[in-house]
Design a protein around this motif. Sequence first.
Motif, PDB file in Angstrom:
ATOM      1  N   LEU A 209      20.442  22.412  11.892  1.00  0.00           N
ATOM      2  CA  LEU A 209      19.411  21.385  12.025  1.00  0.00           C
ATOM      3  C   LEU A 209      17.993  21.950  12.038  1.00  0.00           C
ATOM      4  O   LEU A 209      17.037  21.216  11.769  1.00  0.00           O
ATOM      5  CB  LEU A 209      19.637  20.582  13.305  1.00  0.00           C
ATOM      6  N   ALA A 210      17.845  23.231  12.376  1.00  0.00           N
ATOM      7  CA  ALA A 210      16.504  23.805  12.522  1.00  0.00           C
ATOM      8  C   ALA A 210      15.656  23.680  11.259  1.00  0.00           C
ATOM      9  O   ALA A 210      14.472  23.325  11.348  1.00  0.00           O
ATOM     10  CB  ALA A 210      16.610  25.266  12.965  1.00  0.00           C
ATOM     11  N   PRO A 211      16.164  23.937  10.042  1.00  0.00           N
ATOM     12  CA  PRO A 211      15.314  23.741   8.866  1.00  0.00           C
ATOM     13  C   PRO A 211      14.819  22.316   8.700  1.00  0.00           C
ATOM     14  O   PRO A 211      13.698  22.088   8.227  1.00  0.00           O
ATOM     15  CB  PRO A 211      16.226  24.165   7.704  1.00  0.00           C
ATOM     16  N   GLY A 212      15.647  21.327   9.073  1.00  0.00           N
ATOM     17  CA  GLY A 212      15.209  19.940   8.980  1.00  0.00           C
ATOM     18  C   GLY A 212      14.052  19.639   9.911  1.00  0.00           C
ATOM     19  O   GLY A 212      13.096  18.940   9.547  1.00  0.00           O
ATOM     20  N   VAL A 213      14.118  20.158  11.141  1.00  0.00           N
ATOM     21  CA  VAL A 213      13.000  19.975  12.076  1.00  0.00           C
ATOM     22  C   VAL A 213      11.769  20.727  11.578  1.00  0.00           C
ATOM     23  O   VAL A 213      10.633  20.239  11.691  1.00  0.00           O
ATOM     24  CB  VAL A 213      13.413  20.442  13.485  1.00  0.00           C
ATOM     25  N   ALA A 214      11.969  21.917  10.992  1.00  0.00           N
ATOM     26  CA  ALA A 214      10.837  22.685  10.450  1.00  0.00           C
ATOM     27  C   ALA A 214      10.152  21.925   9.320  1.00  0.00           C
ATOM     28  O   ALA A 214       8.922  21.995   9.159  1.00  0.00           O
ATOM     29  CB  ALA A 214      11.320  24.048   9.970  1.00  0.00           C
ATOM     30  N   ALA A 215      10.938  21.192   8.523  1.00  0.00           N
ATOM     31  CA  ALA A 215      10.331  20.398   7.446  1.00  0.00           C
ATOM     32  C   ALA A 215       9.428  19.305   8.008  1.00  0.00           C
ATOM     33  O   ALA A 215       8.398  18.975   7.421  1.00  0.00           O
ATOM     34  CB  ALA A 215      11.431  19.792   6.569  1.00  0.00           C
ATOM     35  N   TRP A 216       9.814  18.723   9.155  1.00  0.00           N
ATOM     36  CA  TRP A 216       8.954  17.722   9.808  1.00  0.00           C
ATOM     37  C   TRP A 216       7.681  18.379  10.339  1.00  0.00           C
ATOM     38  O   TRP A 216       6.578  17.853  10.147  1.00  0.00           O
ATOM     39  CB  TRP A 216       9.713  17.053  10.947  1.00  0.00           C
ATOM     40  N   LEU A 217       7.840  19.508  11.035  1.00  0.00           N
ATOM     41  CA  LEU A 217       6.671  20.175  11.596  1.00  0.00           C
ATOM     42  C   LEU A 217       5.724  20.645  10.487  1.00  0.00           C
ATOM     43  O   LEU A 217       4.506  20.678  10.678  1.00  0.00           O
ATOM     44  CB  LEU A 217       7.119  21.367  12.451  1.00  0.00           C
ATOM     45  N   GLU A 218       6.285  21.003   9.352  1.00  0.00           N
ATOM     46  CA  GLU A 218       5.476  21.464   8.234  1.00  0.00           C
ATOM     47  C   GLU A 218       4.607  20.340   7.665  1.00  0.00           C
ATOM     48  O   GLU A 218       3.594  20.592   7.009  1.00  0.00           O
ATOM     49  CB  GLU A 218       6.401  22.020   7.154  1.00  0.00           C
ATOM     50  N   ARG A 219       5.001  19.098   7.905  1.00  0.00           N
ATOM     51  CA  ARG A 219       4.262  17.942   7.400  1.00  0.00           C
ATOM     52  C   ARG A 219       3.290  17.382   8.433  1.00  0.00           C
ATOM     53  O   ARG A 219       3.025  16.185   8.463  1.00  0.00           O
ATOM     54  CB  ARG A 219       5.244  16.870   6.941  1.00  0.00           C
ATOM     55  N   ASP A 220       2.796  18.229   9.264  1.00  0.00           N
ATOM     56  CA  ASP A 220       1.789  17.876  10.275  1.00  0.00           C
ATOM     57  C   ASP A 220       2.292  16.826  11.258  1.00  0.00           C
ATOM     58  O   ASP A 220       1.527  15.996  11.757  1.00  0.00           O
ATOM     59  CB  ASP A 220       0.499  17.375   9.606  1.00  0.00           C
ATOM     60  N   ALA A 247      21.236  14.992  12.189  1.00  0.00           N
ATOM     61  CA  ALA A 247      21.049  15.366  10.784  1.00  0.00           C
ATOM     62  C   ALA A 247      20.735  14.141   9.931  1.00  0.00           C
ATOM     63  O   ALA A 247      19.882  14.193   9.026  1.00  0.00           O
ATOM     64  CB  ALA A 247      22.308  16.072  10.262  1.00  0.00           C
ATOM     65  N   HIS A 248      21.407  13.037  10.217  1.00  0.00           N
ATOM     66  CA  HIS A 248      21.119  11.804   9.459  1.00  0.00           C
ATOM     67  C   HIS A 248      19.697  11.328   9.714  1.00  0.00           C
ATOM     68  O   HIS A 248      18.994  10.925   8.775  1.00  0.00           O
ATOM     69  CB  HIS A 248      22.118  10.723   9.861  1.00  0.00           C
ATOM     70  N   ARG A 249      19.246  11.373  10.957  1.00  0.00           N
ATOM     71  CA  ARG A 249      17.885  10.934  11.256  1.00  0.00           C
ATOM     72  C   ARG A 249      16.840  11.851  10.631  1.00  0.00           C
ATOM     73  O   ARG A 249      15.803  11.375  10.159  1.00  0.00           O
ATOM     74  CB  ARG A 249      17.693  10.862  12.774  1.00  0.00           C
ATOM     75  N   LEU A 250      17.090  13.142  10.611  1.00  0.00           N
ATOM     76  CA  LEU A 250      16.130  14.057  10.005  1.00  0.00           C
ATOM     77  C   LEU A 250      15.965  13.778   8.515  1.00  0.00           C
ATOM     78  O   LEU A 250      14.857  13.896   7.971  1.00  0.00           O
ATOM     79  CB  LEU A 250      16.582  15.501  10.232  1.00  0.00           C
ATOM     80  N   ALA A 251      17.053  13.411   7.854  1.00  0.00           N
ATOM     81  CA  ALA A 251      16.969  13.157   6.414  1.00  0.00           C
ATOM     82  C   ALA A 251      16.464  11.749   6.113  1.00  0.00           C
ATOM     83  O   ALA A 251      15.661  11.553   5.191  1.00  0.00           O
ATOM     84  CB  ALA A 251      18.337  13.373   5.771  1.00  0.00           C
ATOM     85  N   ALA A 252      16.932  10.751   6.891  1.00  0.00           N
ATOM     86  CA  ALA A 252      16.587   9.364   6.579  1.00  0.00           C
ATOM     87  C   ALA A 252      15.166   9.005   7.003  1.00  0.00           C
ATOM     88  O   ALA A 252      14.543   8.136   6.395  1.00  0.00           O
ATOM     89  CB  ALA A 252      17.592   8.417   7.236  1.00  0.00           C
ATOM     90  N   ARG A 253      14.648   9.644   8.042  1.00  0.00           N
ATOM     91  CA  ARG A 253      13.331   9.294   8.565  1.00  0.00           C
ATOM     92  C   ARG A 253      12.262  10.337   8.245  1.00  0.00           C
ATOM     93  O   ARG A 253      11.218  10.377   8.887  1.00  0.00           O
ATOM     94  CB  ARG A 253      13.409   9.105  10.079  1.00  0.00           C
ATOM     95  N   LEU A 254      12.511  11.176   7.255  1.00  0.00           N
ATOM     96  CA  LEU A 254      11.544  12.223   6.923  1.00  0.00           C
ATOM     97  C   LEU A 254      10.219  11.593   6.486  1.00  0.00           C
ATOM     98  O   LEU A 254      10.194  10.798   5.536  1.00  0.00           O
ATOM     99  CB  LEU A 254      12.107  13.110   5.809  1.00  0.00           C
ATOM    100  N   PRO A 255       9.107  11.901   7.128  1.00  0.00           N
ATOM    101  CA  PRO A 255       7.821  11.318   6.733  1.00  0.00           C
ATOM    102  C   PRO A 255       7.318  11.945   5.439  1.00  0.00           C
ATOM    103  O   PRO A 255       7.729  13.048   5.061  1.00  0.00           O
ATOM    104  CB  PRO A 255       6.912  11.646   7.916  1.00  0.00           C
ATOM    105  N   PRO A 256       6.393  11.267   4.758  1.00  0.00           N
ATOM    106  CA  PRO A 256       5.845  11.829   3.511  1.00  0.00           C
ATOM    107  C   PRO A 256       4.935  13.006   3.815  1.00  0.00           C
ATOM    108  O   PRO A 256       4.462  13.173   4.945  1.00  0.00           O
ATOM    109  CB  PRO A 256       5.075  10.655   2.901  1.00  0.00           C
ATOM    110  N   PRO A 257       4.659  13.829   2.809  1.00  0.00           N
ATOM    111  CA  PRO A 257       3.741  14.953   3.035  1.00  0.00           C
ATOM    112  C   PRO A 257       2.347  14.433   3.393  1.00  0.00           C
ATOM    113  O   PRO A 257       1.960  13.326   3.010  1.00  0.00           O
ATOM    114  CB  PRO A 257       3.750  15.692   1.693  1.00  0.00           C
ATOM    115  N   PRO A 258       1.574  15.203   4.106  1.00  0.00           N
ATOM    116  CA  PRO A 258       0.221  14.762   4.451  1.00  0.00           C
ATOM    117  C   PRO A 258      -0.653  14.679   3.203  1.00  0.00           C
ATOM    118  O   PRO A 258      -0.383  15.345   2.191  1.00  0.00           O
ATOM    119  CB  PRO A 258      -0.254  15.850   5.416  1.00  0.00           C
TER     120      PRO A 258
END
Length: 302
Positions: A209-220, A247-258
């Motif tokens: 799950l860590a890469p999925g959370v990192a993708a969120w943090l990377e998007r400000d 894992a489902h929430r990380l993929a389904a609720r991923l915000p758009p890039p800044p």
Amino acid sequence: MGNQNPSAPPRAESRIAGNKPPNGHPRPGGLAHDNTRHTTRFTVVGNHLAQHHELSLLAIGLGVHLQSLPKGARVDIKTLAARFPEGATRIAAALRELEAHGYLRRTRERVPGGRIVTRTVSCNQPGAAARRADAPRSTTLERAREGTPRDHAHAPPKREKRGPRKPLPAVPQPACPAPDLLQAATDLLSGLRRHDSRLLLSSCDTDHLAPGVAAWLERDVSATAVRHALTADLPPEGLRRPAALLAHRLAARLPPPPPFRAPAAPPPAIHEMRNCDGCDRGFRSAGTRLCRDCRTDPTKGA
């Protein structure tokens, strides 16, 4: 005098055996029953409770009342004291009697959220579970002593073999998986159990799950916002596999890039202050030793 009366009995009739009077009718004053068959709203209670020789009358009545209640009914002392006039002290003593004789089991458990509650179980046949557990064991011992083959009809059911565990859903991947970013994501996942004890993740699930959370943090997205998106509105019932839900929430609720932001222009360079070799005037220069006037007028520079 010598003639016998043939109608006279040879001896006096004895009284009817037992407790029945000579006329065959029951003695007055005893208990009589006027029973009607129940078809709805009834409870089957064993005589081992209704005629218990050691329980008090209050404990017997309370035990019958508990067996008649539906599943999930509140049976704490405060609720029972509000229902009956005996008071909390006598009701508590009756509950202890039922517990001592096996008609009641009370255990304390910690529920999600940290609260401690009391689980109450009413037993209509104390010790029945233990007898059922001992019955197959005693039957096996008797058959072993007799040397008879074991009946396959009574063989214990075989456990069903579970298939391979389904892999976790894929999670977003960061564009630049920097070690510091992945460590921040791992720390965030490890702290979810402080917000909900059901979100206790294994090391393998955390690594997935860590890469999925990192993708969120990377998007400000702040760590607080990521934590709220993962823990808000969780189902009240138990989570069978919390890592799959995350894992489902990380993929389904991923915000758009800044939105794209053009890099700011660098500040102008400030050169060192020096004196002109031609006129001795102070000026700033990146490397030349003459001021602007001396560079344009060759006579001054000479």
